[in-house]
Design a protein around this motif. Structure first.
Motif, PDB file in Angstrom:
ATOM      1  N   UNK A 171     -69.413 -17.356  50.772  1.00 30.16           N
ATOM      2  CA  UNK A 171     -69.262 -18.501  49.871  1.00 30.16           C
ATOM      3  C   UNK A 171     -69.307 -18.050  48.412  1.00 30.16           C
ATOM      4  N   UNK A 172     -70.196 -17.117  48.084  1.00 23.07           N
ATOM      5  CA  UNK A 172     -70.290 -16.627  46.702  1.00 23.07           C
ATOM      6  C   UNK A 172     -69.018 -15.886  46.291  1.00 23.07           C
ATOM      7  N   UNK A 173     -68.484 -15.073  47.178  1.00 20.69           N
ATOM      8  CA  UNK A 173     -67.255 -14.336  46.865  1.00 20.69           C
ATOM      9  C   UNK A 173     -66.083 -15.297  46.678  1.00 20.69           C
ATOM     10  N   UNK A 174     -66.001 -16.293  47.546  1.00 19.26           N
ATOM     11  CA  UNK A 174     -64.911 -17.267  47.423  1.00 19.26           C
ATOM     12  C   UNK A 174     -65.012 -18.041  46.121  1.00 19.26           C
ATOM     13  N   UNK A 175     -66.242 -18.406  45.733  1.00 16.25           N
ATOM     14  CA  UNK A 175     -66.425 -19.143  44.485  1.00 16.25           C
ATOM     15  C   UNK A 175     -66.096 -18.279  43.278  1.00 16.25           C
ATOM     16  N   UNK A 176     -66.256 -16.954  43.401  1.00 17.17           N
ATOM     17  CA  UNK A 176     -66.010 -16.055  42.269  1.00 17.17           C
ATOM     18  C   UNK A 176     -64.545 -15.675  42.127  1.00 17.17           C
ATOM     19  N   UNK A 177     -63.711 -15.968  43.133  1.00 16.70           N
ATOM     20  CA  UNK A 177     -62.304 -15.575  43.107  1.00 16.70           C
ATOM     21  C   UNK A 177     -61.469 -16.652  42.425  1.00 16.70           C
ATOM     22  N   UNK A 178     -60.777 -16.334  41.338  1.00 14.72           N
ATOM     23  CA  UNK A 178     -59.979 -17.362  40.640  1.00 14.72           C
ATOM     24  C   UNK A 178     -58.730 -17.743  41.424  1.00 14.72           C
ATOM     25  N   UNK A 179     -58.328 -18.995  41.283  1.00 15.22           N
ATOM     26  CA  UNK A 179     -57.069 -19.437  41.896  1.00 15.22           C
ATOM     27  C   UNK A 179     -55.867 -18.874  41.147  1.00 15.22           C
ATOM     28  N   UNK A 180     -56.027 -18.678  39.837  1.00 12.08           N
ATOM     29  CA  UNK A 180     -54.980 -18.055  39.031  1.00 12.08           C
ATOM     30  C   UNK A 180     -54.911 -16.574  39.404  1.00 12.08           C
ATOM     31  N   UNK A 181     -53.727 -16.128  39.838  1.00 16.61           N
ATOM     32  CA  UNK A 181     -53.589 -14.748  40.290  1.00 16.61           C
ATOM     33  C   UNK A 181     -52.818 -13.877  39.305  1.00 16.61           C
ATOM     34  N   UNK A 182     -52.405 -14.435  38.180  1.00 16.26           N
ATOM     35  CA  UNK A 182     -51.477 -13.713  37.323  1.00 16.26           C
ATOM     36  C   UNK A 182     -52.105 -13.099  36.083  1.00 16.26           C
ATOM     37  N   UNK A 183     -53.166 -13.715  35.561  1.00 22.02           N
ATOM     38  CA  UNK A 183     -53.725 -13.198  34.316  1.00 22.02           C
ATOM     39  C   UNK A 183     -54.376 -11.838  34.558  1.00 22.02           C
ATOM     40  N   UNK A 184     -54.416 -10.975  33.541  1.00 25.33           N
ATOM     41  CA  UNK A 184     -55.082  -9.671  33.693  1.00 25.33           C
ATOM     42  C   UNK A 184     -56.549  -9.818  34.093  1.00 25.33           C
ATOM     43  N   UNK A 185     -57.208 -10.854  33.572  1.00 23.19           N
ATOM     44  CA  UNK A 185     -58.620 -11.063  33.907  1.00 23.19           C
ATOM     45  C   UNK A 185     -58.769 -11.399  35.396  1.00 23.19           C
ATOM     46  N   UNK A 186     -57.860 -12.238  35.901  1.00 24.48           N
ATOM     47  CA  UNK A 186     -57.931 -12.610  37.324  1.00 24.48           C
ATOM     48  C   UNK A 186     -57.648 -11.400  38.208  1.00 24.48           C
ATOM     49  N   UNK A 187     -56.677 -10.598  37.841  1.00 28.68           N
ATOM     50  CA  UNK A 187     -56.344  -9.433  38.657  1.00 28.68           C
ATOM     51  C   UNK A 187     -57.479  -8.420  38.637  1.00 28.68           C
ATOM     52  N   UNK A 188     -58.122  -8.270  37.466  1.00 29.44           N
ATOM     53  CA  UNK A 188     -59.276  -7.368  37.390  1.00 29.44           C
ATOM     54  C   UNK A 188     -60.410  -7.882  38.272  1.00 29.44           C
ATOM     55  N   UNK A 189     -60.607  -9.194  38.300  1.00 33.18           N
ATOM     56  CA  UNK A 189     -61.661  -9.759  39.131  1.00 33.18           C
ATOM     57  C   UNK A 189     -61.383  -9.488  40.619  1.00 33.18           C
ATOM     58  N   UNK A 190     -60.123  -9.653  41.051  1.00 31.47           N
ATOM     59  CA  UNK A 190     -59.810  -9.396  42.457  1.00 31.47           C
ATOM     60  C   UNK A 190     -60.025  -7.930  42.812  1.00 31.47           C
ATOM     61  N   UNK A 191     -59.706  -7.029  41.905  1.00 29.31           N
ATOM     62  CA  UNK A 191     -59.965  -5.615  42.164  1.00 29.31           C
ATOM     63  C   UNK A 191     -61.460  -5.361  42.342  1.00 29.31           C
ATOM     64  N   UNK A 192     -62.281  -6.077  41.584  1.00 28.96           N
ATOM     65  CA  UNK A 192     -63.733  -5.926  41.711  1.00 28.96           C
ATOM     66  C   UNK A 192     -64.254  -6.505  43.021  1.00 28.96           C
ATOM     67  N   UNK A 193     -63.631  -7.584  43.490  1.00 27.86           N
ATOM     68  CA  UNK A 193     -64.118  -8.264  44.695  1.00 27.86           C
ATOM     69  C   UNK A 193     -63.635  -7.607  45.992  1.00 27.86           C
ATOM     70  N   UNK A 194     -62.482  -6.963  45.959  1.00 22.14           N
ATOM     71  CA  UNK A 194     -61.882  -6.437  47.186  1.00 22.14           C
ATOM     72  C   UNK A 194     -62.813  -5.558  48.019  1.00 22.14           C
TER      73      UNK A 194
END
Length: 847
Positions: free
Chosen positions: A369-392
């Motif tokens: 639940x915490x990981x899902x809440x931390x993952x942005x729905x926006x997938x295009x911004x550099x900040x969002x992509x950096x966040x997904x790299x951190x969560x993977x």
């Protein structure tokens, strides 16, 4: 140990050569470890810091990384630089003064038995500060905890102070040298030295990786394997099943306790005054061993977060205190600069082993639940992509792929989209394939999330050039989507668009046009004309029109899709916008407006490079199309630079047989031919033609296009007969596949007339040329460059056939049209004016 007789003691320790200088006072220093290896970086850093002058330096790191052993090694290596070395065990602050007081007699001062501990320790500090009787001294405080406990006991004088501590708070108060786990090669070397019998390099590497390269764990494992004869395979099996029992075995030399016992002591102490920190550590144990973004621990309304965790997340001060305490006990590694926390894999394993089944399930659900809440729905911004790299790295350890939580399952699908948008097609394909296998077993064939994953998988197969597999996968799934979701559900419509792309990729251009016309209409009915998915369907329809030789129809649709999508595209880089932009430039080029295509293409390339990156697949497609436009515009230098760079990157990203690598190779072939490198062009063309046949099939239009470009090189090299045979066969194939009134077929027909003319078959060349000109005028207009090329050639053949007046009129009008369309100085205009034979080359578009 206190040195009494230097020579006898040196001989006893087996250290140094005869006559080597050692300190006059050498107190309580542990012996060197016989198994010490590596540690070049912290030892060099420590030496560098101490050589700057009077200094206090802290060796900082987690328990078990070998801080004490590193300090011991440094002391023994540098003993000649000191007159006094005194080692103090600082794990119990109350005993530090006593240990220091016992140094007094060695300085010629009254000892604690004479003056008491306080006075004796004070005398030692004063003597060290004055440098009397020794100016060159080294004081070591091993295992210091709280900085406040030692501040008044650290002398400032002519010598050095070395502190070992796991408390990260030291790092901000004095010079600090980090000690981390072993490098992988050091771990392997250590284990093979520690277990000399029966441990090969591969087994040592597997064992070291499982133990997270933690020196204490490696020492314990090495001792157990040596003493019991246990195999490394059996050890790894027990490590998974009974980590607590296994890591409690033995008392490794150089360490106070085993890893398991040390952890339990820390947890007991921590739980006595900060129980919330212990529970927070349980949560951290379910993440991966990589750094965890600190912002994941943020207040959420999810009902799946345990009440005690929810209370802590809603108390930012309490949360910071809990992390601070975990850092103090070296149970987490805190990186404030990057806002992350990290837990060693063995600590995580031991914590998880202590959880009963019910609590383990609750903690895993909480972390999902915490990981899902931390993952942005926006997938295009550099900040969002950096966040997904951190969560993977944390998704698999937390169990996200098999979680039943809807938000966790959406997160898994978002990861597929993220991998696609970032250009990681191969990784996205593997991820989707794995997800499909697991979800099919866990949730059944009709699970809606599974159907989305299957759709993503089909798209990635196509991206990787596995066209037939993609088509079979998508066609098989269409009835199920229609039944489960409905015929006009967005996912069903998206799959229909994918099937259209599959048809194009297989060279079934007419079927694709019919299919995508219906698909676009269905999108308009269900979603509206301006919906982003509808615009993607319109963009696909534009590609179909281009592949069907309707260049103006393609341009109209691409311009509409581009303009409407640009209004709603996100500010951050959009692969879809890049694709729309490039397709518009491509349709402009196909319409014969080469200069405009270059202008549009340069803008699109700047967008792709700036927003998506130089090696994003969309950027490279733009780059290759732009190379073609520059070649046709008469800018070979720019075209060559773009094509070579794209081809090099494709080879690095994919392989030599990937469809986009082949397209880049054929682009280079055409450039080599234009620049007169005919032998090299033929060699690359023949190789590329064979690869096209393997990847697409010998009957695919793109293989025929490659064959036509190869035939053209044969003629230019002086072998028109061979060119004629190849062009004749190619034209027969294209007539059957696409019909004679397709621009691929007519380009080959134009070149075939050139073969006939070169072979002296003038009448046949004129007949073929007249038919080709008539068809091109009807297809693309009188002044399209393709039409002008065929018309200029017809004029030459008419002159050779004796129809000089007709030939002259046709040549003059054609030259005037070239000047009007491309400009008077364009290379094609000059060639037509000079009466040169005009050629038609082809470049398969990237779909």
């Amino acid at each position: 140990m206190v040195r009494v007789n230097p020579q006898r003691e040196r001989a006893h320790r087996g250290e140094g050569a005869p006559g080597e200088r050692i300190p006059a006072v050498w107190g309580r220093v542990p012996p060197r470890s016989m198994n010490f290896i590596g540690r070049a970086e912290p030892l060099d850093g420590l030496r560098r810091e101490l050589r700057r002058g009077p200094a206090t330096v802290v060796l900082h790191g987690h328990y078990g990384v070998g801080k004490t052993l590193t300090a011991v090694e440094h002391v023994h290596r540098s003993k000649q630089e000191y007159d006094l070395v005194w080692w103090i065990s600082a794990g119990q602050p109350g005993l530090v003064r006593s240990s220091m007081a016992h140094l007094a007699p060695h300085l010629g001062l009254p000892g604690p038995g004479v003056t008491g501990i306080e006075d004796a320790a004070g005398g030692v500090l004063d003597a060290l500060r004055r440098g009397d009787p020794h100016r060159r001294w080294l004081l070591v405080f091993d295992g210091a905890d709280e900085p406040e406990d030692l501040y008044e006991l650290i002398p400032e004088g002519t010598g050095h102070v070395l502190i070992t501590s796991r408390n990260h708070r030291w790092a901000g108060r004095t010079s600090s040298v980090p000690v981390d786990v072993f490098l992988p090669r050091e771990s392997v070397e250590f284990l093979r030295r520690r277990v000399p019998q029966g441990l090969d390099e591969a087994s040592a590497a597997d064992l070291a990786g499982a133990l997270g390269h933690l020196p204490l764990a490696l020492e314990q494992a090495g001792a157990l394997l040596t003493e019991t004869g246990m195999s490394s395979r059996e050890y790894l099996r027990l490590l998974e099943r009974r980590p607590g029992d296994l890591l409690s075995q033995g008392h490794p030399p150089g360490y106070h306790t085993s890893l398991s016992a040390s952890l339990q002591i820390s947890l007991t102490e921590l739980g006595a005054h900060t129980p919330a920190a212990v529970d927070l550590l349980r949560t951290c144990s379910v993440f991966g061993p990589e750094p965890i973004p600190r912002d994941v621990f943020f207040a959420t309304r999810s009902p799946h977060v345990r009440p005690e965790t929810a209370a802590l997340l809603n108390d930012p001060i309490g949360l910071s205190r809990a992390f601070g305490q975990l850092g103090r006990y070296a149970l987490v590694k805190i990186d404030n600069a990057n806002r992350t926390v990290q837990v060693h894999s063995l600590v995580q394993k031991l914590i998880r082993w202590q959880l009963d089944e019910e609590r383990s399930r609750a903690v895993r659900t909480e972390v999902c639940a915490l990981l899902a809440a931390a993952a942005p729905d926006d997938l295009l911004s550099p900040q969002a992509q950096a966040r997904y790299l951190d969560l993977l790295p944390h998704l698999e350890p937390a169990g996200v792929p098999l979680s039943e939580l809807p938000e966790a399952r959406r997160l898994s699908l978002h990861v597929l989209s993220f991998l696609y948008l970032s250009g990681n097609y191969a990784t996205a394909e593997r991820h989707a394939r794995d997800l499909i296998s697991r979800w099919t077993t866990a949730f059944g064939e009709d699970d809606p999330y599974l159907l989305k994953a299957r759709q993503s998988y089909g798209n990635r197969l196509r991206d990787l050039g596995r066209y037939e597999e993609a088509y079979r996968s998508n066609i098989a799934m269409l009835p199920r989507l229609r039944e489960v979701l409905g015929p006009e559900h967005p996912d069903t419509l998206s799959l229909l668009s994918g099937i259209g792309a599959d048809l194009r990729s297989q060279g079934r251009f007419r079927e694709a046009l019919r299919h995508d016309t219906q698909t676009h209409r269905a999108h308009v009915r269900a979603l509206g004309a301006d919906h982003s998915a509808t615009l993607r369907a319109l963009h696909n329809l534009g590609i179909d029109h281009a592949l069907s030789s309707d260049f103006e129809g393609a341009r109209k649709r691409h311009e509409e899709a581009y303009m409407l999508y640009k209004r709603q595209a996100p500010a951050a880089g959009s692969p879809n916008l890049a694709a729309f932009w490039n397709s518009l430039a491509q349709s402009v080029r196909l319409s014969g407006n080469y200069a405009e295509a270059c202008d549009l293409g340069e803008e699109a390339l700047a967008y792709g490079r700036g927003q998506l990156g130089r090696e994003h697949p969309r950027t490279l497609r733009i780059q290759l199309d732009l190379s073609v436009a520059h070649r046709l515009s008469g800018n070979p230098d720019r075209a060559r630079t773009l094509a070579r760079d794209a081809h090099t990157r494709y080879l690095r990203l994919y392989d030599v047989d990937h469809p986009e690598t082949l397209a880049a190779a054929l682009c280079l072939v055409n450039l080599m031919r234009v620049e007169g490198e005919l032998d090299r062009a033929l060699s690359v063309a023949l190789d590329t033609s064979e690869r096209y046949a393997r990847v697409y099939g010998s009957d695919h239009p793109y293989h025929q296009v490659c064959a036509a470009d190869t035939a053209l090189i044969h003629r230019l090299r002086g072998d028109p007969g061979r060119a004629h045979l190849l062009n004749t066969a190619t034209l027969e194939h294209l007539d059957a596949l696409l019909g004679r009134d397709h621009h691929f077929s007519l380009a080959v027909a134009n070149n075939l007339a050139g073969d006939l003319a070169a072979m002296g078959e003038t009448a046949a060349a004129v007949e073929s040329g007249r038919d080709t000109v008539r068809r091109l005028r009807a297809l693309v207009g009188d002044e399209h460059p393709m039409t002008l090329a065929a018309t200029a050639n017809l004029a030459s053949d008419l002159a050779a056939a004796g129809e000089e007046d007709r030939a002259r009129d046709l040549a003059e009008s054609t030259a005037a049209s070239y000047a009007r369309v491309l400009g008077p100085v364009h290379v094609l205009t000059r060639a037509a004016t000079a009466g040169e034979r005009m050629t038609s080359d082809l470049d398969p578009p990237l779909l």
